[in-house]
Design a protein around this motif. Structure first.
Motif, short mmCIF file in Angstrom:
data_model
loop_
_atom_site.label_atom_id
_atom_site.label_comp_id
_atom_site.label_asym_id
_atom_site.label_seq_id
_atom_site.Cartn_x
_atom_site.Cartn_y
_atom_site.Cartn_z
N VAL A 179 33.03 -61.12 -43.27
CA VAL A 179 32.73 -61.07 -41.84
C VAL A 179 33.82 -61.78 -41.04
O VAL A 179 34.22 -61.31 -39.96
CB VAL A 179 31.34 -61.68 -41.55
CG1 VAL A 179 31.07 -61.75 -40.05
CG2 VAL A 179 30.26 -60.87 -42.24
N TRP A 180 34.33 -62.90 -41.56
CA TRP A 180 35.40 -63.60 -40.84
C TRP A 180 36.62 -62.70 -40.69
O TRP A 180 37.18 -62.59 -39.60
CB TRP A 180 35.79 -64.89 -41.57
CG TRP A 180 36.59 -65.84 -40.72
CD1 TRP A 180 36.11 -66.91 -40.03
CD2 TRP A 180 38.01 -65.79 -40.46
NE1 TRP A 180 37.14 -67.53 -39.35
CE2 TRP A 180 38.30 -66.87 -39.59
CE3 TRP A 180 39.03 -64.94 -40.85
CZ2 TRP A 180 39.59 -67.12 -39.12
CZ3 TRP A 180 40.32 -65.18 -40.38
CH2 TRP A 180 40.59 -66.26 -39.52
N ALA A 203 32.30 -68.46 -35.72
CA ALA A 203 30.92 -68.53 -35.27
C ALA A 203 30.07 -67.42 -35.89
O ALA A 203 28.95 -67.65 -36.34
CB ALA A 203 30.85 -68.46 -33.75
N VAL A 204 30.61 -66.19 -35.93
CA VAL A 204 29.86 -65.06 -36.47
C VAL A 204 29.68 -65.18 -37.98
O VAL A 204 28.62 -64.86 -38.51
CB VAL A 204 30.57 -63.73 -36.13
CG1 VAL A 204 29.89 -62.56 -36.83
CG2 VAL A 204 30.56 -63.49 -34.63
N SER A 205 30.70 -65.66 -38.67
CA SER A 205 30.70 -65.59 -40.13
C SER A 205 30.10 -66.80 -40.83
O SER A 205 29.55 -66.67 -41.93
CB SER A 205 32.13 -65.39 -40.64
OG SER A 205 32.95 -66.49 -40.29
N ILE A 266 21.85 -64.57 -39.28
CA ILE A 266 21.51 -65.30 -38.05
C ILE A 266 22.36 -66.56 -37.98
O ILE A 266 22.48 -67.29 -38.97
CB ILE A 266 20.00 -65.63 -38.00
CG1 ILE A 266 19.18 -64.34 -37.98
CG2 ILE A 266 19.67 -66.46 -36.76
CD1 ILE A 266 17.68 -64.56 -37.97
N ASP A 267 22.93 -66.84 -36.81
CA ASP A 267 24.00 -67.84 -36.72
C ASP A 267 23.53 -69.28 -36.58
O ASP A 267 24.32 -70.20 -36.81
CB ASP A 267 24.93 -67.51 -35.54
CG ASP A 267 25.77 -66.28 -35.83
OD1 ASP A 267 26.16 -66.09 -36.98
OD2 ASP A 267 26.01 -65.51 -34.89
N GLN A 403 28.94 -59.06 -35.03
CA GLN A 403 27.59 -59.46 -35.41
C GLN A 403 26.83 -58.29 -36.04
O GLN A 403 26.09 -58.47 -37.02
CB GLN A 403 26.85 -59.98 -34.18
CG GLN A 403 25.54 -60.67 -34.47
CD GLN A 403 25.72 -61.94 -35.27
OE1 GLN A 403 25.76 -61.89 -36.50
NE2 GLN A 403 25.84 -63.06 -34.59
N LEU A 404 27.01 -57.09 -35.49
CA LEU A 404 26.37 -55.90 -36.07
C LEU A 404 26.91 -55.64 -37.48
O LEU A 404 26.13 -55.34 -38.40
CB LEU A 404 26.63 -54.68 -35.18
CG LEU A 404 26.04 -53.35 -35.66
CD1 LEU A 404 24.52 -53.44 -35.77
CD2 LEU A 404 26.45 -52.21 -34.73
#
Length: 420
Positions: A179-180, A203-205, A266-267, A403-404
């Protein structure tokens, strides 16, 4: 109040590490601050619990404690102590208001964290009242943030991660790396600026708010951009927390898979716990394990991001065509990362579980308050126009698309690893 001549100044990051370990030492050997009560549902609870005399005494003692630590920090880094002594009580009172608001049971139910109220209150005061320049200069945003980050290391216990099993660790590693990189690639494609790219990717990963804060500290990022990323994290966590359990129930996902999905995508930790609770005990356990496994990667990620940033942002005229030397890397490297890893190692290997359990709630409260103080300060020194002047929606698009991707990838990995 004019700034006095700096006759003594210690490096800010070393000051932060010193202060954080001073707090840890005090908590372990001298004095363990009580955790104030902020939970309330009605006016009667507010009066009887939050504004109860004993709780007010705890808050007053906490104020003196934080004021003392902050004053030492202001002196060590060469900031005017008199200005800090005037500014800190204002920041503390505003932060208490945000903590009281966040302590309401309804607000807790929708998982709105204190830092968002700290930011909103700070922005309101900073934009509707003209604050003198000496007041803004005396705000110690970076110091507050970094003390909180070093203290965050006390909650990253390696033995707990190992007990969680290899599946949670493996999922966390795959999700964080995949994801990063996707978020980083996407931000580059959309021509998002470098600072926002790094903060959004982390933040997302990794773990939302804490990862964004750690990344901002590692790259010495703009606090206004950090506020923007934090706002996106907190706002998107709410619908994810509500609708992901609904989707899981609708499609009859196994509870283990649902827990791994929630914990990996979920972050914020609070939203993970809330959503896991909506599904069941097994989902709650698995989601917490996976999220905690991601959190343990924060120190390593901050270390790697720091090195990457030093190498890629080397704009010095003398070294524009050459990679930085080890001396330059050490000079620019954010020392608070060393403090974070050091605190984690101390609490993982040098303290008994009983000692850790005795201090963890108090240290978590202290860490959270430093973060809340930091976001109040960010709000006070930020202008609305500065925060939202970037008319480009590309950072928002990048965050939502990443995020998706995170949600879909994590669900696939959860099915592979946790379905029986």
């Amino acid at each position: 109040m004019s700034a006095t001549t700096k006759q003594f100044a210690l490096h800010e990051d070393w000051t932060v590490v010193l202060l954080a370990f001073l707090i840890i030492g005090i908590s372990l050997f001298l004095f363990l601050p009580e955790v104030p009560a902020f939970k309330w549902s009605g006016i009667a609870d507010l009066r009887e619990d939050v504004f109860e005399f004993g709780n007010l005494q705890t808050l007053l003692l906490q104020f003196v404690y934080f004021l003392s630590i902050g004053t030492i920090g202001a002196f060590l880094i060469g900031k005017p102590v008199k200005s800090f002594l005037v500014v800190f009580p204002v920041v503390y009172i505003l932060t208490l208001i945000s903590l009281i608001i966040a302590g309401n049971t309804f607000v807790k139910g929708i998982n709105l964290e204190a830092v968002i109220f700290s930011l909103i209150i700070g922005l309101a005061i900073g934009n509707f009242f003209k604050l003198p320049e000496w007041f803004r200069t005396a705000l110690s945003t970076e110091v507050f943030v970094k003390i909180g980050l070093v203290l965050l290391g006390t909650s990253v216990i390696f033995s707990d991660i190992l007990k969680a099993g290899s599946l949670g660790l493996f999922q966390a590693l795959v999700v964080v790396l995949s994801v990063w990189y996707f978020a980083f690639w996407l931000c580059r494609k959309l021509k998002v600026d470098d600072e926002l790219t790094m903060m959004i990717s982390s933040a997302v990963s990794i773990c939302g708010v804490s990862a964004a804060i750690a990344t901002s500290g590692a790259i010495k990022g703009d606090s206004k951009k950090l506020s923007y990323v934090i706002s996106m994290v907190l706002v998107t966590a709410i619908p994810m927390m509500i609708f992901m359990p609904v989707i899981a129930r609708y499609f009859n996902f196994p509870e283990e898979v649902t827990g791994a999905w929630l914990g990996g995508s979920i972050d914020t930790s609070g939203a993970v716990v809330a959503s896991g609770t909506l599904v069941g005990e097994t989902a709650l356990k698995i989601s917490t394990i996976v999220k905690f496994s991601q959190n343990v990667l924060l120190g390593l990620a901050a270390f790697a991001i720091s090195l990457y940033w030093i190498y890629t942002q080397n704009t010095s005229a003398e070294t524009a065509d050459a990679k930085p030397t080890l001396g330059i890397i050490w000079e620019r490297f954010p020392k608070f990362v060393i403090g974070f890893i050091g605190a984690s190692l101390v609490f993982s290997f040098l303290l008994t579980p009983e000692t850790r359990d005795n201090v963890k709630d108090s240290l978590k409260n202290i860490q959270g308050l430093w973060f809340a103080l930091a976001f109040t300060s960010i709000g006070l020194e930020t202008n609305f126009k500065d925060l939202f002047s970037n008319t480009s929606k590309k950072p928002l698009y990048a965050f939502l698309i990443a995020q998706l991707f995170n949600i879909i990838l994590t669900l696939l990995i959860a099915f592979v690893l946790f379905s029986t």
